[in-house]
Design a protein around this motif. Structure first.
Motif, PDB file in Angstrom:
ATOM      1  N   ARG A 391      17.374   6.335 -14.516  1.00  0.00           N
ATOM      2  CA  ARG A 391      16.316   7.335 -14.556  1.00  0.00           C
ATOM      3  C   ARG A 391      15.849   7.614 -13.130  1.00  0.00           C
ATOM      4  NH1 ARG A 391      11.758   5.855 -18.873  1.00  0.00           N
ATOM      5  NH2 ARG A 391      11.235   8.027 -18.370  1.00  0.00           N
ATOM      6  N   LEU A 392      15.463   8.834 -12.913  1.00  0.00           N
ATOM      7  CA  LEU A 392      15.033   9.241 -11.585  1.00  0.00           C
ATOM      8  C   LEU A 392      13.516   9.324 -11.573  1.00  0.00           C
ATOM      9  CD1 LEU A 392      16.105  10.063  -8.819  1.00  0.00           C
ATOM     10  CD2 LEU A 392      16.155  12.439  -9.613  1.00  0.00           C
ATOM     11  N   LYS A 393      12.893   8.345 -10.917  1.00  0.00           N
ATOM     12  CA  LYS A 393      11.434   8.299 -10.823  1.00  0.00           C
ATOM     13  C   LYS A 393      11.023   8.118  -9.366  1.00  0.00           C
ATOM     14  CE  LYS A 393      10.303   6.351 -15.378  1.00  0.00           C
ATOM     15  NZ  LYS A 393       9.592   5.236 -16.079  1.00  0.00           N
ATOM     16  N   GLY A 394      10.090   8.924  -8.970  1.00  0.00           N
ATOM     17  CA  GLY A 394       9.574   8.778  -7.612  1.00  0.00           C
ATOM     18  C   GLY A 394      10.614   9.144  -6.565  1.00  0.00           C
ATOM     19  N   PRO A 395      10.421   8.638  -5.346  1.00  0.00           N
ATOM     20  CA  PRO A 395      11.322   8.999  -4.235  1.00  0.00           C
ATOM     21  C   PRO A 395      12.677   8.316  -4.354  1.00  0.00           C
ATOM     22  CG  PRO A 395       9.723   7.386  -3.493  1.00  0.00           C
ATOM     23  CD  PRO A 395       9.307   7.774  -4.887  1.00  0.00           C
ATOM     24  N   LEU A 396      13.684   8.932  -3.754  1.00  0.00           N
ATOM     25  CA  LEU A 396      15.009   8.316  -3.626  1.00  0.00           C
ATOM     26  C   LEU A 396      14.972   7.396  -2.411  1.00  0.00           C
ATOM     27  CD1 LEU A 396      17.611  11.146  -4.300  1.00  0.00           C
ATOM     28  CD2 LEU A 396      17.506   8.925  -5.433  1.00  0.00           C
ATOM     29  N   ARG A 397      15.283   6.142  -2.630  1.00  0.00           N
ATOM     30  CA  ARG A 397      15.194   5.153  -1.562  1.00  0.00           C
ATOM     31  C   ARG A 397      16.575   4.786  -1.061  1.00  0.00           C
ATOM     32  NH1 ARG A 397      10.017   3.587  -1.331  1.00  0.00           N
ATOM     33  NH2 ARG A 397       8.720   3.851  -3.203  1.00  0.00           N
ATOM     34  N   SER A 398      16.636   4.380   0.203  1.00  0.00           N
ATOM     35  CA  SER A 398      17.914   3.985   0.798  1.00  0.00           C
ATOM     36  C   SER A 398      18.478   2.785   0.046  1.00  0.00           C
ATOM     37  CB  SER A 398      17.718   3.641   2.274  1.00  0.00           C
ATOM     38  OG  SER A 398      16.825   2.556   2.415  1.00  0.00           O
ATOM     39  N   GLY A 399      19.777   2.816  -0.168  1.00  0.00           N
ATOM     40  CA  GLY A 399      20.456   1.728  -0.860  1.00  0.00           C
ATOM     41  C   GLY A 399      20.438   1.840  -2.371  1.00  0.00           C
ATOM     42  N   ALA A 421      16.511  19.010 -13.472  1.00  0.00           N
ATOM     43  CA  ALA A 421      15.322  19.783 -13.119  1.00  0.00           C
ATOM     44  C   ALA A 421      15.772  21.185 -12.746  1.00  0.00           C
ATOM     45  CB  ALA A 421      14.587  19.134 -11.949  1.00  0.00           C
ATOM     46  N   HIS A 422      14.826  22.096 -12.779  1.00  0.00           N
ATOM     47  CA  HIS A 422      15.122  23.432 -12.286  1.00  0.00           C
ATOM     48  C   HIS A 422      15.278  23.360 -10.772  1.00  0.00           C
ATOM     49  CE1 HIS A 422      15.100  27.773 -11.984  1.00  0.00           C
ATOM     50  NE2 HIS A 422      14.099  27.710 -11.107  1.00  0.00           N
ATOM     51  N   HIS A 423      16.372  23.933 -10.270  1.00  0.00           N
ATOM     52  CA  HIS A 423      16.714  23.830  -8.850  1.00  0.00           C
ATOM     53  C   HIS A 423      16.788  22.357  -8.430  1.00  0.00           C
ATOM     54  CE1 HIS A 423      15.678  28.214  -7.432  1.00  0.00           C
ATOM     55  NE2 HIS A 423      16.605  28.174  -8.404  1.00  0.00           N
ATOM     56  N   PRO A 424      17.822  21.663  -8.882  1.00  0.00           N
ATOM     57  CA  PRO A 424      17.925  20.219  -8.622  1.00  0.00           C
ATOM     58  C   PRO A 424      18.051  19.848  -7.142  1.00  0.00           C
ATOM     59  CG  PRO A 424      19.949  21.073  -9.599  1.00  0.00           C
ATOM     60  CD  PRO A 424      18.932  22.158  -9.699  1.00  0.00           C
ATOM     61  N   ILE A 425      18.652  20.719  -6.311  1.00  0.00           N
ATOM     62  CA  ILE A 425      18.751  20.397  -4.885  1.00  0.00           C
ATOM     63  C   ILE A 425      17.361  20.378  -4.259  1.00  0.00           C
ATOM     64  CG2 ILE A 425      19.632  21.188  -2.649  1.00  0.00           C
ATOM     65  CD1 ILE A 425      22.105  22.199  -4.071  1.00  0.00           C
ATOM     66  N   ARG A 426      16.511  21.289  -4.675  1.00  0.00           N
ATOM     67  CA  ARG A 426      15.130  21.271  -4.191  1.00  0.00           C
ATOM     68  C   ARG A 426      14.440  19.977  -4.614  1.00  0.00           C
ATOM     69  NH1 ARG A 426      11.165  25.357  -7.063  1.00  0.00           N
ATOM     70  NH2 ARG A 426      11.728  23.926  -8.747  1.00  0.00           N
ATOM     71  N   ASP A 427      14.603  19.570  -5.881  1.00  0.00           N
ATOM     72  CA  ASP A 427      13.977  18.339  -6.359  1.00  0.00           C
ATOM     73  C   ASP A 427      14.529  17.123  -5.627  1.00  0.00           C
ATOM     74  OD1 ASP A 427      12.310  16.950  -8.538  1.00  0.00           O
ATOM     75  OD2 ASP A 427      14.283  15.989  -8.761  1.00  0.00           O
ATOM     76  N   LEU A 428      15.815  17.129  -5.368  1.00  0.00           N
ATOM     77  CA  LEU A 428      16.452  16.026  -4.653  1.00  0.00           C
ATOM     78  C   LEU A 428      15.862  15.860  -3.259  1.00  0.00           C
ATOM     79  CD1 LEU A 428      18.868  14.006  -4.130  1.00  0.00           C
ATOM     80  CD2 LEU A 428      20.126  16.022  -3.346  1.00  0.00           C
ATOM     81  N   LEU A 429      15.740  16.960  -2.517  1.00  0.00           N
ATOM     82  CA  LEU A 429      15.223  16.886  -1.145  1.00  0.00           C
ATOM     83  C   LEU A 429      13.765  16.443  -1.120  1.00  0.00           C
ATOM     84  CD1 LEU A 429      16.843  20.076   0.429  1.00  0.00           C
ATOM     85  CD2 LEU A 429      17.523  17.688   0.738  1.00  0.00           C
ATOM     86  N   GLN A 430      13.004  16.858  -2.106  1.00  0.00           N
ATOM     87  CA  GLN A 430      11.601  16.455  -2.153  1.00  0.00           C
ATOM     88  C   GLN A 430      11.437  14.967  -2.471  1.00  0.00           C
ATOM     89  OE1 GLN A 430      10.054  19.270  -5.030  1.00  0.00           O
ATOM     90  NE2 GLN A 430       9.472  20.724  -3.435  1.00  0.00           N
ATOM     91  N   ARG A 431      12.433  14.374  -3.119  1.00  0.00           N
ATOM     92  CA  ARG A 431      12.379  12.957  -3.427  1.00  0.00           C
ATOM     93  C   ARG A 431      12.869  12.077  -2.285  1.00  0.00           C
ATOM     94  NH1 ARG A 431      11.683  11.869  -8.930  1.00  0.00           N
ATOM     95  NH2 ARG A 431      11.780  13.723 -10.260  1.00  0.00           N
TER      96      ARG A 431
END
Length: 437
Positions: A391-399, A421-431
């Motif tokens: 599950r994708l919760k909060g920020p994406l952390r290194s490792g 999510a709508h516009h997943p690349i946008r959501d990815l960068l924000q995380r």
């Protein structure tokens, strides 16, 4: 003889020699002092305008030399002292240029007296050169700081290190990539039997560059390397249909987009020059140079050179992503790999990269078409004791390693705009842990 005169005579006889010696010493001192003053203070040769004795007389007759010296001193003391002049002017008046100076033959004694009487500047005019006063220049100003961009900049730029054109070998077969020749027209025959021609499919060397408005290079920034899938072109699909530049701008983070044209409008996952060892490093070097040109400040090149890179591959772009992490030569810069319904193969390549990278993150989001491959990769990683997130919760952390299964019915063709999510690349960068603007 009386007693008083006799005593006076005896006293005079006893003091005669000391008196004579004292008078001789005083005379010698007066002559030496006169000579020193004459040499040091005689201003010019006019003090010696009287006729000189023959050269032999000055050498053999001390009295003649003393008379000449005393006469010169008296003449000098009677003359008014000249006013000080500028050194350059004095040189010009005393020592004319060699071509204008008359040639005169002088006796040695006269030449010696003339040299002693000339000012120091006149004796060596070539050592002093008049210097013009330099005009005061404008003050040195520091370069302005790298301020955030005031407008978005997007451009398609030809690259020398772009995936195509490519005339090397296919690493999967060891044979030339362009393995079809029809009357001089070269093409690539795929395992499925399809033939794609070089002039139509593998001739576009352009790369899409996108710098959002507000990019601030004084703060942490990120480079997104987007690898499109089958049947795509940069203008029609990446820009207009998938809206990748738009999503990068909407994210509101310090990020730039770099997207090379792979096989143009074809069902082919070939990587071209990115198959080559060090191919990714060369491509990123050229991307930094072109981004700096697009940015408009040459100093930005150093910032683009060291930007961390996140590879985002969609669909058939997985094969190029695998080549980049296998021997692309930029391991220190790749901080993450994202697969958007793209795990159609290269499972072992991704498993080895994930297990050997402690700081880089991995995320694979999938629909029904790549579910089986994602399950396979997850099982391999579990066997290597790699912790997984589903599950994708909060920020994406290194490792971190994350697998996301999207909702049933998610369309593969629209996966870049509608996934978890709508516009997943946008959501990815924000995380990602990148400083926002």
């Amino acid at each position: 003889m009386s007693t008083l005169p006799r005593m006076s005579l005896e006293l005079f006889s006893g003091l005669r020699l000391p008196i004579v010696a004292a008078l001789a010493i005083m005379a010698a001192g007066c002559r030496s002092e006169t000579e020193a003053v004459d040499i040091a203070q005689t201003p010019n040769s006019s003090a010696f305008s009287m006729e000189l004795p023959p050269s032999g007389l000055a050498a053999t007759s001390p009295d003649a030399g003393d008379r000449l010296n005393r006469s010169a001193k008296q003449d000098f003391l009677r003359r008014p002292q000249p006013k000080a002049v500028a050194p350059a002017l004095a040189i010009a008046s005393v020592a004319p240029p060699p071509e204008q100076r008359p040639v005169e033959r002088r006796e040695p004694a006269e030449a010696m007296l003339m040299a002693a009487s000339m000012p120091v500047e006149a004796q060596a005019p070539s050592l002093l050169v008049p210097v013009k006063m330099a005009r005061k220049g404008s003050p040195i100003r520091a370069e302005p700081p790298l301020l955030p961009l005031r407008r978005t900049r997007t451009k398609l730029v030809p690259f020398q290190s772009a995936p195509f054109p490519y005339g090397g070998t296919n690493p999967a077969t060891g044979h030339p990539f362009l393995n079809v020749n029809d009357g001089g027209r070269r093409g690539h025959g795929t395992p499925s039997g399809a033939v794609y021609w070089e002039d139509q499919t593998y001739s576009d060397s352009r790369t899409l560059l996108h710098i959002p408005r507000g990019l601030d290079l004084r703060r942490p920034a990120l480079m997104v390397l987007f690898l499109h899938g089958h049947g795509a072109t940069l203008q029609r699909d990446v820009i207009k249909r998938q809206r990748v530049p738009e999503q990068v701008s909407e994210a509101g983070v310090n990020a730039v987009l770099v997207a090379p044209q792979l096989a143009s409008d074809a069902a082919d996952s070939s990587a071209g020059k990115l198959w080559e060892r060090g191919g990714l490093r060369r491509f990123l070097d050229e991307a930094s140079n072109e981004l700096a040109k697009l940015h408009g400040d040459a100093r930005s090149r150093a910032y683009f050179d060291r930007m961390p890179v996140v590879i985002v591959a969609y669909s058939g772009g997985y094969a190029t992503a695998a080549s980049c992490i296998r021997h692309g030569g930029a391991d220190e810069r790749v901080r993450g790999v994202v697969l958007l319904d793209a795990l159609y193969g290269e499972t072992d390549t991704f498993a080895n990269w994930i297990s050997s990278r402690e700081k880089a993150f991995f995320l694979s989001a999938y629909a029904s078409s790549t579910r089986a491959r994602n399950t396979e990769l997850a099982d391999i990683l579990k066997g290597k004791d790699v912790a997984l997130n589903t599950r994708l919760k909060g920020p994406l952390r290194s490792g971190s390693v994350t697998f996301i299964s999207t909702e049933p019915g998610t369309d593969h063709r629209d996966f870049v705009t509608k996934a978890w999510a709508h516009h997943p690349i946008r959501d990815l960068l924000q995380r990602l842990r990148v400083e926002t603007r």
